[in-house]
Motif scaffolding. Structure first.
Motif, PDB file in Angstrom:
ATOM      1  N   THR A 184       0.843  -1.195   0.000  1.00 50.81           N
ATOM      2  CA  THR A 184       0.000   0.000   0.000  1.00 50.81           C
ATOM      3  C   THR A 184       0.882   1.251   0.000  1.00 50.81           C
ATOM      4  O   THR A 184       1.995   1.255   0.530  1.00 50.81           O
ATOM      5  CB  THR A 184      -0.957   0.045   1.206  1.00 50.81           C
ATOM      6  N   ALA A 185       0.347   2.315  -0.617  1.00 47.77           N
ATOM      7  CA  ALA A 185       1.055   3.604  -0.696  1.00 47.77           C
ATOM      8  C   ALA A 185       0.044   4.697  -0.399  1.00 47.77           C
ATOM      9  O   ALA A 185      -1.079   4.647  -0.906  1.00 47.77           O
ATOM     10  CB  ALA A 185       1.611   3.802  -2.102  1.00 47.77           C
ATOM     11  N   SER A 186       0.426   5.667   0.398  1.00 50.72           N
ATOM     12  CA  SER A 186      -0.523   6.750   0.692  1.00 50.72           C
ATOM     13  C   SER A 186      -0.747   7.643  -0.525  1.00 50.72           C
ATOM     14  O   SER A 186      -1.777   8.272  -0.665  1.00 50.72           O
ATOM     15  CB  SER A 186      -0.007   7.605   1.845  1.00 50.72           C
ATOM     16  N   GLY A 187       0.267   7.688  -1.413  1.00 50.96           N
ATOM     17  CA  GLY A 187       0.186   8.617  -2.550  1.00 50.96           C
ATOM     18  C   GLY A 187       0.853   9.950  -2.232  1.00 50.96           C
ATOM     19  O   GLY A 187       1.066  10.765  -3.133  1.00 50.96           O
ATOM     20  N   LEU A 191      -0.987  13.451  -4.219  1.00 49.60           N
ATOM     21  CA  LEU A 191      -1.919  12.462  -4.775  1.00 49.60           C
ATOM     22  C   LEU A 191      -3.041  13.131  -5.567  1.00 49.60           C
ATOM     23  O   LEU A 191      -3.365  12.710  -6.668  1.00 49.60           O
ATOM     24  CB  LEU A 191      -2.494  11.597  -3.642  1.00 49.60           C
ATOM     25  N   MET A 225       6.868   9.451  -4.966  1.00 48.71           N
ATOM     26  CA  MET A 225       6.583   8.002  -4.931  1.00 48.71           C
ATOM     27  C   MET A 225       7.813   7.142  -5.264  1.00 48.71           C
ATOM     28  O   MET A 225       7.688   5.935  -5.475  1.00 48.71           O
ATOM     29  CB  MET A 225       5.367   7.626  -5.787  1.00 48.71           C
ATOM     30  N   LYS A 228       7.957   4.331  -2.824  1.00 45.23           N
ATOM     31  CA  LYS A 228       7.275   3.058  -3.112  1.00 45.23           C
ATOM     32  C   LYS A 228       8.089   2.233  -4.096  1.00 45.23           C
ATOM     33  O   LYS A 228       8.098   1.003  -4.042  1.00 45.23           O
ATOM     34  CB  LYS A 228       5.861   3.324  -3.631  1.00 45.23           C
ATOM     35  N   ILE A 250      -2.746   2.351  -4.171  1.00 46.28           N
ATOM     36  CA  ILE A 250      -2.829   3.594  -3.396  1.00 46.28           C
ATOM     37  C   ILE A 250      -3.946   3.432  -2.354  1.00 46.28           C
ATOM     38  O   ILE A 250      -5.069   3.056  -2.680  1.00 46.28           O
ATOM     39  CB  ILE A 250      -3.186   4.791  -4.309  1.00 46.28           C
ATOM     40  N   HIS A 251      -3.561   3.722  -1.113  1.00 48.55           N
ATOM     41  CA  HIS A 251      -4.521   3.636  -0.006  1.00 48.55           C
ATOM     42  C   HIS A 251      -4.267   4.885   0.848  1.00 48.55           C
ATOM     43  O   HIS A 251      -3.424   4.874   1.736  1.00 48.55           O
ATOM     44  CB  HIS A 251      -4.257   2.332   0.770  1.00 48.55           C
ATOM     45  N   PRO A 252      -4.974   5.990   0.518  1.00 44.70           N
ATOM     46  CA  PRO A 252      -4.625   7.292   1.093  1.00 44.70           C
ATOM     47  C   PRO A 252      -4.723   7.358   2.617  1.00 44.70           C
ATOM     48  O   PRO A 252      -4.090   8.216   3.231  1.00 44.70           O
ATOM     49  CB  PRO A 252      -5.646   8.256   0.460  1.00 44.70           C
ATOM     50  N   PRO A 310      -2.250   3.326  -8.935  1.00 48.82           N
ATOM     51  CA  PRO A 310      -1.323   4.471  -9.003  1.00 48.82           C
ATOM     52  C   PRO A 310      -1.246   5.083 -10.405  1.00 48.82           C
ATOM     53  O   PRO A 310      -1.409   4.370 -11.391  1.00 48.82           O
ATOM     54  CB  PRO A 310       0.032   3.855  -8.604  1.00 48.82           C
TER      55      PRO A 310
END
Ligand code: NAD
Ligand code: MG
Length: 404
Positions: A184-187, A191, A225, A228, A250-252, A310
């Motif tokens: 998972t990435a917040s972005g 974002l 990013m 990531k 992406i999981h903000p 993403p």
């Protein structure tokens, strides 16, 4: 028995969280060694608080720091530079090495800890990006234990079967049923912004991460990013999988820290408040659990957890990392080195935030177009550092071109 812990990178953000946990559990842990590079007043205060056996500072600061230690009536050996860090990693009294130095500067000591068969709590993802094969081989050859602190990798580790936790190559045995990993990435802060917004971004805007409080370099890496991308390469080595088996989502909200997908359709996820004390507590006490002091998740407030694909055009660093992993170790060393140079140039206001991806891409192109380099020629720390130096030169030239 008390675990003797060396915290390399003690004055940073991971250092802070680690030391808070060590202080909260004195019956389990004792602080054997600390290191710091720039905030030496803070390091001195930590020496007073934890009274370690030794401390590592930059070579040119050893004498002054040793005088301060002596004047305060402390009995702490003061070591210098990379040699000092490696000596701590090798020290027979040390059980656990927390690798929390940022960037390539952390590689030699992290590798030394693996060669000395230590329990390594790895925050320094750059070590695996530069030297993943060498590191993992050293871990296996010397029965070291490698526990990831990076929240995503720690989450995946927690969701894997015990046999795979103990031996990452077991992931390939059909009996374990691991299908793919989801990072998972917040972005990051851009974002929902445009590429043009990113082009104009100030340093303050770039380091303002929506969910995590972290050091400057990783915060900028999160804004592009690249973080990531580095984590994708880190995961390939930690979990012995090709990049094609590792997906990014992406999981903000940064509540689900990563997932393992199994062949029966199960997705196992690890969740928690976005606080590094949770993965650090997990790794410090593994396979037991200790109290981390992290606020419990308020599940009733989590009505809106999002999972999005993403944007690889806006965040091309992520694409570059995937390509570099496919190309091989020369490319991953180059990407890491170029990124460190480019991030520093952005901090110094020499280039724009969006130039970081350009500098990284053009530095990778230089390797691809130069037949004098071959992946098989990288077999030791010396080879890696030689390639790192060449890549930094490529990137420094690209910084100059961006400035024109
Ligand atoms: P930071 O900038 O807050 O701290 C970095 C530490 O490294 C400091 O103690 C500094 O003195 C030391 N250091 C810097 N340059 C050095 C050099 N040339 N020689 C020796 N020591 C040097 O960084 P951080 O956020 O704590 O991150 C540390 C590592 O952990 C990075 O690799 C980062 O990617 C990783 N990480 C951090 C977080 C986080 O939440 N902060 C999360 C996951 C992974
Ligand atoms: Mg992370």
């Amino acid at each position: 028995m008390t675990q003797h812990v060396a915290v390399l990178g003690a004055t940073g953000s991971i250092g802070d969280s680690t030391l808070a946990l060590l202080a909260a559990h004195p019956e389990r842990f004792s602080v054997y060694a600390l290191s710091g590079h720039s905030r030496l007043d803070k390091l001195f205060a930590l020496c007073q608080q934890f009274q370690p056996k030794c401390v590592v500072v930059p070579v040119q600061q050893v004498d002054t720091f040793a005088e301060r230690i002596k004047a305060a009536n402390l009995s702490i050996e003061v070591l210098g530079g990379e040699q000092g860090l490696v000596a701590v990693a090798n020290d027979t009294q040390v059980d656990t090495v927390v690798a929390a130095i940022v960037g390539a500067a952390g590689l030699a000591s992290t590798l030394a800890a693996a060669q000395a068969g230590k329990r390594i709590l790895l925050a320094n993802k750059e070590a695996l990006v530069m030297a993943g094969s060498l590191m993992m081989q050293a871990v296996r050859d010397n029965d070291a234990i490698l526990l990831p602190l990076d929240s995503e990798h720690n989450a995946i580790y927690q969701c894997l079967p015990a046999a795979v936790q103990l031996d990452n190559q077991q992931i390939h045995q059909k009996t374990h049923g691991v299908q793919r990993l989801w990072l998972t990435a917040s972005g990051g802060p851009f974002l929902h912004k445009t590429y043009e917004d990113m082009q104009k971004a100030s340093l303050a805007e770039a380091v303002k991460h929506p969910n995590w409080s972290m050091g400057q370099k990783i915060s900028i890496d999160s804004a592009t990013m690249m973080n990531k991308g580095l984590e994708l390469i880190e995961a390939c080595h930690l979990f012995d999988l090709p990049e094609s088996s590792i997906h990014v989502v992406i999981h903000p909200q940064s509540i689900v820290h990563s997932l393992v997908e199994y062949c029966d359709g199960s997705f196992l996820a690890q969740m928690g408040s976005p606080d590094m004390k949770t993965p650090i507590a997990h790794a410090l006490s593994y396979p037991e659990r200790i109290n981390s002091g992290v606020a419990s998740l308020s599940l009733y407030d989590l009505a809106d957890l999002q999972f999005l694909a993403p944007d690889l055009t806006k965040f091309s660093c992520l694409k570059l990392a995937r390509e570099a992993m496919k190309t091989g170790v020369l490319a991953t060393i180059t990407l890491n080195a170029a990124n460190e140079v480019a991030v520093q140039a952005f901090i110094e206001a020499k280039v724009k935030l969006t130039d970081i991806a350009l500098i990284n891409e053009r530095s990778l192109d230089k390797i691809a177009s130069n037949s004098g380099f071959g992946n098989s020629s990288i077999n030791s720390l010396e080879d890696i550092m030689a390639m790192d130096a060449i890549a930094r030169q490529f990137a420094a030239n690209e910084v100059l071109l961006c400035q024109q």
